[in-house]
Each structure stands twice: as structure tokens, then as C-alpha cells.
Motif scaffolding. Structure first.
Motif, mmCIF file in Angstrom:
data_model
loop_
_atom_site.group_PDB
_atom_site.id
_atom_site.type_symbol
_atom_site.label_atom_id
_atom_site.label_comp_id
_atom_site.label_asym_id
_atom_site.label_seq_id
_atom_site.Cartn_x
_atom_site.Cartn_y
_atom_site.Cartn_z
ATOM 1 N N THR A 59 -2.169 -30.901 47.350
ATOM 2 C CA THR A 59 -2.174 -30.701 48.809
ATOM 3 C C THR A 59 -0.842 -30.092 49.251
ATOM 4 O O THR A 59 -0.814 -29.134 50.038
ATOM 5 C CB THR A 59 -2.410 -32.054 49.517
ATOM 6 O OG1 THR A 59 -3.634 -32.606 49.025
ATOM 7 C CG2 THR A 59 -2.476 -31.917 51.016
ATOM 8 N N ASP A 155 -6.740 -21.497 44.689
ATOM 9 C CA ASP A 155 -6.606 -22.935 44.436
ATOM 10 C C ASP A 155 -7.327 -23.244 43.116
ATOM 11 O O ASP A 155 -8.558 -23.308 43.057
ATOM 12 C CB ASP A 155 -7.211 -23.733 45.597
ATOM 13 C CG ASP A 155 -7.072 -25.244 45.394
ATOM 14 O OD1 ASP A 155 -6.713 -25.658 44.275
ATOM 15 O OD2 ASP A 155 -7.333 -25.994 46.346
ATOM 16 N N GLU A 158 -8.823 -27.554 40.117
ATOM 17 C CA GLU A 158 -9.866 -28.162 39.275
ATOM 18 C C GLU A 158 -10.067 -27.404 37.966
ATOM 19 O O GLU A 158 -10.764 -27.888 37.081
ATOM 20 C CB GLU A 158 -11.176 -28.202 40.074
ATOM 21 C CG GLU A 158 -11.018 -29.010 41.353
ATOM 22 C CD GLU A 158 -12.253 -29.056 42.222
ATOM 23 O OE1 GLU A 158 -13.297 -28.491 41.858
ATOM 24 O OE2 GLU A 158 -12.167 -29.676 43.308
#
Ligand SMILES: Cc1ncc(COP(=O)(O)O)c(C=O)c1O
Length: 370
Positions: A59, A155, A158
Motif C-alpha cells: 500500500t 502493481d 501478487e
């Protein structure tokens, strides 16, 4: 009696303990210790990036990414509706506006075909978020970004260790980000990293993560930053985890292969794609969709819990988030694919300590419920 099978459990080995002990023995426990830079160098090298800026979470990495590109009020950032709140909150906190794109039905990533139509004169960046196991189709996205002069924020939280057309995820954005939460392929307990090839962006991120202290005038601030520093203890874990990244990714893929085998003949659930034309699924988590005629994901989750199986629901789409609805920031508020993914999707235990026997048990119990 059956043991509870958790949704995730990190795999911590001898090497992690050895490096953590080194921190304790030498007294280097804060962000000043030598492992932080070492971890930044090793991971950025691993993903072919020039600079890595370690920080306190994925984050925080997104906050740094947005701030380092000077994105702010009057700007728009295109991003998926189906993702974690961190993506939207980084944009909103900067004063910019997130513009949502629905998910692709099969990959669950942002639907690239909808991106160009969402670009306006205010668009400054596209946030590509790799979801659950398959990367976003980056080539067409990069083409669109180049055509309109937009930044790409990638991003890759994952998909650490995954590849898109033989190039590592995390190598595509002007700024890319990772998370090292314990369910990720590399964990530092809590932690994250920003990756970039741009020296100025890397300097901005370093300053912003460290309260914008000045080198020669430490306590005089020209700008507000955050304390998003990573500690030496966390970086020690990160180094040990990075050393075994290849085998971690192989383990994740094996877990995916076994679930696919044991759940193959269940018509009432939709299994994740094994691969696309541009990537193999690395199954960060093993997500499934329940046929709506059978049940909702919510009911299946609570039934599995009673049978001692830990699961998680899929992401709740951004346009449905009560906190964001109150802000009235989205022009469009219907994204049917993202909504269906939330209603029907859940992920099964996918941690690195999972054994084949447990995957069999999870699959049997799921079949029994369905
Ligand atoms: C895609 C994505 N981005 C960002 C984050 C946030 O990372 P963190 O939990 O380290 O803040 C996550 C967390 O799981 C994530 O999945």
C-alpha cells in the motif's frame, strides 16, 4: 479430528532465521541496516530494474508511486474496478480521480479493450494490476500508454516471480510495485517495494518514504512525506525469501496443478485459466467461481469454514465500496464482470506449506458441499 486448513501459511526456513539473528547480533534492526540496500539491489536485479526502493507495505509502495509521478488534483488514473482498495486509495489520497475499468471474464484482470475509450484530456496514468495469477496483457496497454503519453503504474504485488512473455512482472511500469505480506511469493512480514529505471523517480521515492528529510538540513522540510521505511529485520527476511523465489513459484504452480486435477470434473465451478497466449498462471491464489445456480461464494465460504477450510472472498469492486460511493467519484457505477466475480468468486487455501493430502481434502469437501 480434522485439522483446520488455513487459507495461507508462509514458509520460513533456516536461512531466514540465520539472517534475522545476524540483525539481532549486530544491533542493526532499523532501516539503517545493510540488508535494506542489499535487498533492494538483489530484487531490482532479479526483475531487470535499475532501482528498488524498499518500504513498509505494498500500500505504501502505491502511495509512493503516485506521489513520485506528481499525480494530483485534476488528474485521472485509469485502473481496474476489481482490485484491492490500496490502488484506489493511493489515487484518491493524492487528489486525483480513479477511472474504473471492468474485469476480463476469463483472466479477471482489467479488460484492456475498454481502456482507450476511458481516456480523457485529464488522464495521466494507467494502473495495471496483475490479479491472482495471470498478468495483465501488457503489450497492448503499453501501446495505448505510448500513443497518449501516459504513465504506466504496474502493481505486481501478487505476481512476484511471474513472467509476461518471458519478461518479469514488475519490469513493465514507469513505476512498478510489490507487496511482501505473508501470502506473497516473498514475505518480509509486512513490506513492499517500488521499482523503476528512472533515477529521479527513485530519488523522489527515497525522499518521500523518509519524511522528506533533507541531506544537509535534516529537520527543515520543503515537502511532506511519510515514514514508510523498511527495517533491516524485514529486509533480512526478504533476502532469504528471494533466494528461493524460483522454487516458491514452482510450488505455487504445483498447488494450482493439483487443484486443477482434483476439481477437474466438477461442472458447477469455473476453474482459473491455466495459461493465456502470453503467460502461464502462477496461482498466487487458487481462485474459483461458483455457478450462480448452485450458490453464492459467501455461502460456500461459510460452509467450508464449518468444515475447517479457510478461504477468502474475491475483491469487492471499487464502485461498490461504501467509502468511495459516499465520495461520489465514479462516473460509471455498473461493472457487471467485477460484480459477478465478487458474488461467485472465492479462493481456496493456497499457502506454501500446503500438502497434496490437504489439497485433496479441500477438493473433496468442496465437492461434497456443491
Ligand atoms: C494487488 C495488490 N496491491 C496492493 C496490495 C497491498 O499490499 P500490502 O498488504 O502489503 O499493503 C495487495 C495486498 O494483498 C495486493 O494484492
Amino acid at each position: 479430528m480434522d485439522k483446520f486448513i488455513p487459507v495461507n501459511e508462509p514458509l520460513i526456513g533456516k536461512r531466514e532465521k540465520e539472517l534475522i539473528n545476524e540483525c539481532l547480533d549486530t544491533g542493526w534492526i532499523s532501516s539503517e541496516g545493510p540488508f535494506v540496500e542489499k535487498f533492494e539491489h538483489s530484487l531490482s536485479k532479479n526483475v531487470n530494474r535499475k532501482y528498488g526502493i524498499a518500504c513498509s507495505s505494498g500500500t505504501a509502495a502505491l502511495d509512493l508511486a503516485i506521489a513520485s509521478l506528481a499525480i494530483g488534483p485534476e488528474d485521472e488514473v485509469i485502473m481496474p474496478a476489481f482490485t484491492i482498495i490500496s490502488c484506489a486509495s493511493a489515487v484518491i489520497k493524492s487528489g486525483a480521480k480513479p477511472v474504473l475499468i471492468d474485469a476480463n471474464e476469463r483472466t479477471w484482470n482489467m479488460n484492456i479493450d475498454h481502456v482507450e475509450a476511458a481516456i480523457t484530456s485529464k488522464t495521466v496514468a494507467i494502473m495495471a494490476v496483475h490479479i491472482y495469477g495471470l498478468p495483465v496483457d501488457m503489450d497492448p496497454l503499453i501501446e495505448i500508454a505510448n500513443k497518449y503519453g501516459l504513465y504506466i503504474i504496474e502493481d505486481a504485488a501478487e505476481l512476484i516471480g511471474a513472467k509476461y512473455k518471458d519478461k518479469p512482472c514488475g519490469s513493465f511500469g514507469h513505476v512498478s510495485t510489490f507487496s511482501f505480506y505473508p501470502n506473497k511469493q516473498i514475505t518480509t512480514g509486512e513490506g513492499g517495494m517500488v521499482l523503476t529505471d528512472d533515477l529521479e523517480i527513485s530519488k523522489r521515492c527515497k525522499s518521500l518514504r523518509n519524511l522528506c528529510f533533507q541531506e544537509d538540513n535534516r529537520f527543515v522540510h520543503n515537502e511532506l512525506g511519510w515514514n514508510y521505511r523498511m527495517t533491516n529485520l524485514q529486509a533480512a527476511l526478504g533476502i532469504a525469501q528471494l533466494e528461493k523465489l524460483d522454487s516458491t513459484v514452482k510450488k505455487k504452480m504445483k498447488i494450482g496443478e493439483l487443484y486443477n486435477k482434483y476439481l477437474a470434473e466438477v461442472n458447477q465451478i469455473e476453474l482459473p485459466l491455466i495459461e493465456t497466449e502470453f503467460a502461464k498462471n502462477i496461482y498466487w491464489v487458487f481462485g474459483i467461481l461458483i455457478n450462480p445456480k448452485i450458490d453464492t461464494a459467501k455461502n460456500i465460504i461459510s460452509k467450508l469454514k464449518k468444515l475447517k477450510i479457510g478461504t477468502r472472498p474475491f475483491f469487492y469492486p471499487m464502485h461498490k465500496q461504501p467509502v468511495l460511493k459516499k465520495m461520489n467519484i465514479f462516473k460509471k457505477n455498473y461493472f457487471p464482470v467485477s460484480e459477478r466475480l465478487y458474488e461467485q468468486g472465492l479462493y481456496l487455501p493456497s499457502g506454501l506449506t500446503l500438502k497434496e493430502e490437504e489439497i485433496k481434502i479441500v477438493s473433496q469437501k468442496l465437492k461434497m458441499i456443491i
